[in-house]
Design a protein around this motif. Structure first.
Motif, short mmCIF file in Angstrom:
data_model
loop_
_atom_site.label_atom_id
_atom_site.label_comp_id
_atom_site.label_asym_id
_atom_site.label_seq_id
_atom_site.Cartn_x
_atom_site.Cartn_y
_atom_site.Cartn_z
N VAL A 192 32.32 34.83 36.12
CA VAL A 192 31.46 36.01 35.98
C VAL A 192 31.22 36.67 37.34
O VAL A 192 31.08 37.89 37.43
N LEU A 193 31.17 35.87 38.40
CA LEU A 193 31.03 36.45 39.74
C LEU A 193 32.26 37.29 40.09
O LEU A 193 32.15 38.39 40.64
N GLU A 194 33.42 36.77 39.74
CA GLU A 194 34.67 37.50 40.03
C GLU A 194 34.75 38.79 39.22
O GLU A 194 35.13 39.85 39.75
N ARG A 195 34.38 38.73 37.95
CA ARG A 195 34.43 39.93 37.11
C ARG A 195 33.37 40.94 37.51
O ARG A 195 33.60 42.15 37.47
N ASN A 196 32.19 40.47 37.91
CA ASN A 196 31.14 41.38 38.34
C ASN A 196 31.55 42.11 39.61
O ASN A 196 31.22 43.29 39.80
N ALA A 197 32.29 41.44 40.49
CA ALA A 197 32.73 42.07 41.73
C ALA A 197 33.68 43.23 41.48
O ALA A 197 33.80 44.13 42.31
N ALA A 198 34.36 43.21 40.32
CA ALA A 198 35.30 44.29 40.00
C ALA A 198 34.60 45.48 39.35
O ALA A 198 35.25 46.50 39.09
N ARG A 199 33.30 45.38 39.10
CA ARG A 199 32.57 46.48 38.48
C ARG A 199 32.13 47.51 39.52
O ARG A 199 32.18 47.26 40.72
N SER A 200 31.66 48.63 38.99
CA SER A 200 31.15 49.68 39.87
C SER A 200 29.94 50.33 39.22
O SER A 200 29.67 50.12 38.03
N GLY A 201 29.22 51.11 39.97
CA GLY A 201 28.06 51.81 39.43
C GLY A 201 26.92 50.86 39.10
O GLY A 201 26.79 49.77 39.67
N ASN A 202 26.06 51.28 38.12
CA ASN A 202 24.90 50.46 37.80
C ASN A 202 25.27 49.25 36.94
O ASN A 202 24.39 48.48 36.59
N ARG A 203 26.55 49.10 36.59
CA ARG A 203 26.97 47.90 35.85
C ARG A 203 27.18 46.71 36.79
O ARG A 203 27.25 45.57 36.33
N ARG A 204 27.32 46.99 38.08
CA ARG A 204 27.53 45.90 39.02
C ARG A 204 26.20 45.37 39.53
O ARG A 204 25.33 46.14 39.94
N LEU A 205 26.05 44.05 39.48
CA LEU A 205 24.83 43.39 39.92
C LEU A 205 25.11 42.60 41.19
O LEU A 205 26.26 42.32 41.54
N SER A 206 24.04 42.19 41.83
CA SER A 206 24.19 41.33 43.00
C SER A 206 24.62 39.93 42.55
O SER A 206 24.39 39.52 41.41
N ASP A 207 25.26 39.21 43.46
CA ASP A 207 25.68 37.85 43.13
C ASP A 207 24.49 36.98 42.74
O ASP A 207 24.59 36.13 41.84
N GLU A 208 23.35 37.18 43.42
CA GLU A 208 22.17 36.39 43.12
C GLU A 208 21.69 36.67 41.69
O GLU A 208 21.30 35.73 40.96
N GLU A 209 21.70 37.93 41.29
CA GLU A 209 21.25 38.28 39.95
C GLU A 209 22.21 37.73 38.89
O GLU A 209 21.78 37.22 37.85
N VAL A 210 23.50 37.81 39.17
CA VAL A 210 24.50 37.27 38.23
C VAL A 210 24.30 35.76 38.06
O VAL A 210 24.32 35.24 36.94
#
Length: 258
Positions: A192-210
């Motif tokens: 999920v960290l890897e997939r979140n890093a590929a997001r952009s805009g308000n869909r991307r969260l910080s690693d801590e939040e993920v």
């Protein structure tokens, strides 16, 4: 005057013996009737050939192969998972590949219908973000009920927490209905960290939040809900696992929607 023809012949008008009919040759009996001679083989070394079996005409119509998984059932599904689990992508793929009409409604998409004044959860969870979340969930529930009433299945996706009633499963069931089938999508944290890093805009969260959201999602273990670890599954494989999980839920006692 002579009254007869030939010596000693009977005279005209006089009854006398008639000559018998000449003997006739016997009529051979027809083939296949009693007394008929058996047919003779055309040659001495005749071998009996097997007679091919003639299939019976039963009127049987071959049925198409059975559709595995949920088949043509009309379903209301809630796909739960943390940010980066692939909920939206998998839900859309599952909906688009079913053999019956199926709609996909994403909570995040509906929340973002609010343009001016959008309460972005990344700025912090407050009364405004909570109110907009509730409104979006009611809107999704209304859409799902509308689709179901018209014979169209519906799959929704949301990051539902097991330990937070305001964004809990009970609210979804109140808005969609008691036949809602929840399934949890929970890959490993590194995924999920890897997939979140590929997001952009308000869909991307910080690693801590993920990481925080992923840790709270672990509370679904032991809940009895189907959980799919799609860490090593592609979208198609995850959608297939989702369909199989739903099929098992339907076959369980009391699992079929009314």
């Amino acid at each position: 005057m002579q009254h007869g023809v030939g010596g000693g012949g009977a005279g005209w008008g006089q009854p006398g013996p008639r000559p018998s009919a000449p003997p006739q040759p016997p009529i051979p009996p027809a083939q296949g009737w009693p007394g008929s001679p058996p047919p003779q083989p055309s040659h001495q070394h005749h071998q009996t050939q097997p007679v091919p079996a003639v299939p019976e005409a039963t009127g049987h119509i071959p049925l198409p192969p059975a559709v595995p998984g949920t088949g043509g059932a009309v379903l209301a599904v809630l796909l739960i998972g943390p940010a980066g689990a692939g909920k939206t992508t998998v839900a859309r793929h599952w909906a688009s590949t079913r053999p019956v009409p199926t709609a996909h409604v994403s909570l995040d998409d509906v929340r973002e219908w609010v343009c001016s004044g959008f309460a972005d959860p990344q700025a912090g969870w407050n009364e405004h973000s909570e109110a907009q979340y509730r409104l979006a969930r009611r809107t999704c529930g209304f859409a799902a009920r509308n689709y179901l009433a018209n014979g169209i299945s519906c799959i929704l996706d949301d990051a539902v927490f097991p330990d937070r009633p305001v964004v809990g499963l009970g609210g979804w069931k109140r808005h969609v209905g008691p036949t809602l089938l929840p399934v949890v999508l929970l890959p490993g944290l590194e995924i999920v960290l890897e997939r979140n890093a590929a997001r952009s805009g308000n869909r991307r969260l910080s690693d801590e939040e993920v990481a925080r959201i992923h840790g709270r999602m672990a509370g679904w273990y032991g809940s009895g809900l189907p959980i799919i670890d799609n860490s090593h599954l592609d979208v198609e494989g995850t959608a297939r696992a989702l369909d199989e999980a739903l099929a098992r839920a339907l076959s369980a006692p009391g699992g079929r929607p009314g």
